[in-house]
Structure formats: structure tokens, C-alpha cells
Design a protein around this motif. Structure first.
Motif, mmCIF file in Angstrom:
data_model
loop_
_atom_site.group_PDB
_atom_site.id
_atom_site.type_symbol
_atom_site.label_atom_id
_atom_site.label_comp_id
_atom_site.label_asym_id
_atom_site.label_seq_id
_atom_site.Cartn_x
_atom_site.Cartn_y
_atom_site.Cartn_z
ATOM 1 N N SER A 13 0.827 -1.206 0.000
ATOM 2 C CA SER A 13 0.000 0.000 0.000
ATOM 3 C C SER A 13 0.865 1.261 0.000
ATOM 4 C CB SER A 13 -0.910 0.016 1.236
ATOM 5 O OG SER A 13 -1.561 1.262 1.360
ATOM 6 N N LEU A 14 0.569 2.177 -0.903
ATOM 7 C CA LEU A 14 1.281 3.442 -0.949
ATOM 8 C C LEU A 14 0.972 4.327 0.247
ATOM 9 C CD1 LEU A 14 0.847 4.290 -4.745
ATOM 10 C CD2 LEU A 14 2.991 3.729 -3.586
ATOM 11 N N SER A 15 -0.099 4.027 0.951
ATOM 12 C CA SER A 15 -0.467 4.821 2.122
ATOM 13 C C SER A 15 0.175 4.298 3.410
ATOM 14 C CB SER A 15 -1.987 4.852 2.280
ATOM 15 O OG SER A 15 -2.500 3.545 2.494
ATOM 16 N N VAL A 19 6.297 3.691 4.035
ATOM 17 C CA VAL A 19 6.456 4.162 2.660
ATOM 18 C C VAL A 19 6.400 5.679 2.618
ATOM 19 C CG1 VAL A 19 5.449 4.176 0.345
ATOM 20 C CG2 VAL A 19 5.556 2.038 1.652
ATOM 21 N N LYS A 20 5.456 6.260 3.312
ATOM 22 C CA LYS A 20 5.335 7.723 3.345
ATOM 23 C C LYS A 20 6.573 8.370 3.962
ATOM 24 C CE LYS A 20 0.284 8.208 3.542
ATOM 25 N NZ LYS A 20 -0.858 8.706 4.375
ATOM 26 N N ARG A 23 9.490 8.186 1.432
ATOM 27 C CA ARG A 23 9.268 9.151 0.348
ATOM 28 C C ARG A 23 9.545 10.575 0.796
ATOM 29 N NH1 ARG A 23 3.595 8.856 -2.451
ATOM 30 N NH2 ARG A 23 4.662 10.328 -3.812
ATOM 31 N N GLU A 90 5.770 -0.701 -7.926
ATOM 32 C CA GLU A 90 5.073 0.583 -7.877
ATOM 33 C C GLU A 90 5.544 1.417 -6.688
ATOM 34 O OE1 GLU A 90 0.503 2.374 -7.733
ATOM 35 O OE2 GLU A 90 0.889 0.266 -7.257
ATOM 36 N N ILE A 91 5.716 0.781 -5.556
ATOM 37 C CA ILE A 91 6.170 1.513 -4.370
ATOM 38 C C ILE A 91 7.613 1.978 -4.546
ATOM 39 C CG2 ILE A 91 6.785 1.256 -1.934
ATOM 40 C CD1 ILE A 91 4.250 -0.403 -1.584
ATOM 41 N N LYS A 94 7.625 5.041 -6.628
ATOM 42 C CA LYS A 94 7.157 6.218 -5.895
ATOM 43 C C LYS A 94 8.213 6.708 -4.908
ATOM 44 C CE LYS A 94 2.925 6.814 -7.451
ATOM 45 N NZ LYS A 94 2.485 8.088 -8.092
#
Length: 268
Positions: A13-15, A19-20, A23, A90-91, A94
């Protein structure tokens, strides 16, 4: 769906909070607040691990899962109570902000060495940069300093961030090998007064050639920024100012190239 197995978290999950957080390290504000930075690629991460700096977060994609160097990095991360995370392409895209991202990224702690902790006798050459603005130049200079065996790089005044993603990429892993220091102009001037070797600057008005000057080791190479070179105040600090002759139509060199020329002249 996110999960965990054998000490490895699986995140899709990008959320996801991790991960956040990774980034966000593209932003200087977040790097300054956390004291962390992002290193991309298994080579860079391995350099950190081999030099005793374990990742706080190790993130990798399925393509890297079986690599022995990744296993070593994961062991070091877990031993330091860091977080090992497997993610999808995908992650990774990002996190790196690239369409073709590296399969491994690591989050490490920033490290700066105080001026008073520098041992001038540890190497024949050190580099000081005043108000350097371009992260690519800064990263390339760190890489060159590593290649030439310099004892460290000192950032004087308001410089760009050596731990930005762009600068770290340009170091090609040397960010872990070269000690970095920071100082204001006043702090640097006071510290420089006790330097036992030559303090060397570059000036267009200098009469001595960089190749002919006598460098008393350890040499401290002082370089100005990309637009102005050394300010009059900084140009007064060296005991030796030299110039790199321009033999063609170009009237100057890129800062990282000029610094490389000076480093190798001083260490010849």
C-alpha cells in the motif's frame, strides 16, 4: 494488503506509514527533522553496511529478494533493530521518484564530524567548500575525495545538502566513506588558524599555477561556489592562492572538475 514473515514486512500500500516516511526524505525539511537520508541501490546500501552503518529501514523489491548482499544488509538492519520491508515495483518507483527504480533502497542516519575532531595528520589532503549550491557537484566532489584518499570534506556557510537524494546518488556510495563536517564562516576561520599544512585557495587573480605551487602537507583545499568563486573574506584565509590555467576559449571549469584538479595536484 500488508503483512510480516520471518522478520520481513510485506507492504503493498502506498499509504503505508513507512512508505510515506521514506518518500518524505526527498524533502530537506524532513531530512533535517529526522536526521535521516535515502540511499538507492544495493551497491550503495552495501557500502554503508560494510563501513559499519546499518540501515534504519531496508526496502527492496522481489527482484532483489535472493541476493546474498541483500541478505547481509537485512541481517545488519535487524541486528540494529531496523525495519526490513519487501515492496512491489510501484512503491519503489514512488519512493525513488523514478520510472526505473533501483531494486533496493536504504534509510540511514546522517553523520557529521565536528571540526575539533578532525585529525590533520590522518590524510595528506582535506577539502573545504564555501557555499556550494549544486548537489551534483557536491556529491561528485565527495566521490573524488574518496578516490584520492582525502581525510574529509568541510561544508562552510550555507551549502546545499550533502544528504539530498541527488547528492547521495552522485557520490556513488562514497557518502559513507568520507567524513563530512559543517561550519559557519567564523567557525571555519578560527579553526583554520591552527591548520599545520598549506591552506590553498583558487583565484583568477593568482599568479601561481596549481601545478607549480609547493603544497605543504596536509593540504587543505578551499573552493568557492559555482557562480562567485571565493568571496574576498574567504580568499583572505588561504596562505597560498593558485589558478588553474585556461588554455582554450572556456574561461572556467565546473566546480567538481576544478576541485578534482586541485586535489590531485595537492596529493601528487
Amino acid at each position: 494488503m500488508d503483512g510480516e514473515r520471518a522478520g520481513v514486512k510485506t507492504v503493498t500500500s502506498l499509504s503505508n506509514a513507512t512508505v510515506k516516511a521514506v518518500r518524505a526524505l526527498h524533502l530537506r525539511k524532513d531530512r533535517d527533522e529526522t536526521g535521516l537520508f535515502l540511499a538507492e541501490g544495493l551497491k550503495h546500501v552495501t557500502e554503508g553496511v560494510e563501513l559499519g552503518q546499518a540501515p534504519r529501514i531496508l526496502m527492496y523489491g522481489p527482484d532483489a529478494a535472493g541476493h546474498p548482499l541483500l541478505r547481509k544488509a537485512a541481517e545488519a538492519t535487524r541486528a540494529a533493530r531496523g525495519e526490513v520491508v519487501e515492496v512491489n515495483h510501484e512503491i519503489l518507483a514512488k519512493v525513488s521518484k523514478r520510472d526505473n527504480p533501483q531494486a533496493v533502497v536504504g534509510v540511514f542516519a546522517q553523520t557529521y564530524r565536528p571540526l575539533e575532531a578532525i585529525d590533520p595528520e590522518a590524510a595528506s589532503c582535506f577539502v573545504a567548500l564555501h557555499r556550494v549550491r549544486d548537489p551534483g557537484n557536491l556529491g561528485t566532489i565527495v566521490r573524488t575525495a574518496d578516490a584520492a584518499g582525502c581525510g574529509g570534506v568541510i561544508l562552510v556557510g550555507e551549502c546545499c545538502d550533502p544528504y539530498s537524494v541527488e547528492a547521495v546518488r552522485a557520490t556513488m556510495g562514497s557518502i559513507f566513506a568520507v567524513p563530512l563536517s559543517r561550519a559557519s564562516e567564523a567557525e571555519f576561520a578560527a579553526w583554520r588558524a591552527g591548520w599545520p599544512g598549506s591552506v590553498v585557495g583558487t583565484l583568477l587573480s593568482a599568479t601561481a599555477s596549481h601545478a607549480e605551487a609547493q603544497y605543504r602537507k596536509p593540504a587543505l583545499i578551499l573552493m568557492g561556489n559555482e557562480q562567485q568563486g571565493l568571496t574576498p573574506e574567504m580568499a583572505a584565509l588561504p596562505d597560498l592562492n593558485v589558478k588553474i590555467p585556461m588554455r582554450g576559449r572556456a574561461d572556467s571549469l565546473n566546480l567538481s572538475v576544478a576541485t578534482a584538479v586541485m586535489i590531485y595536484a595537492a596529493t601528487a
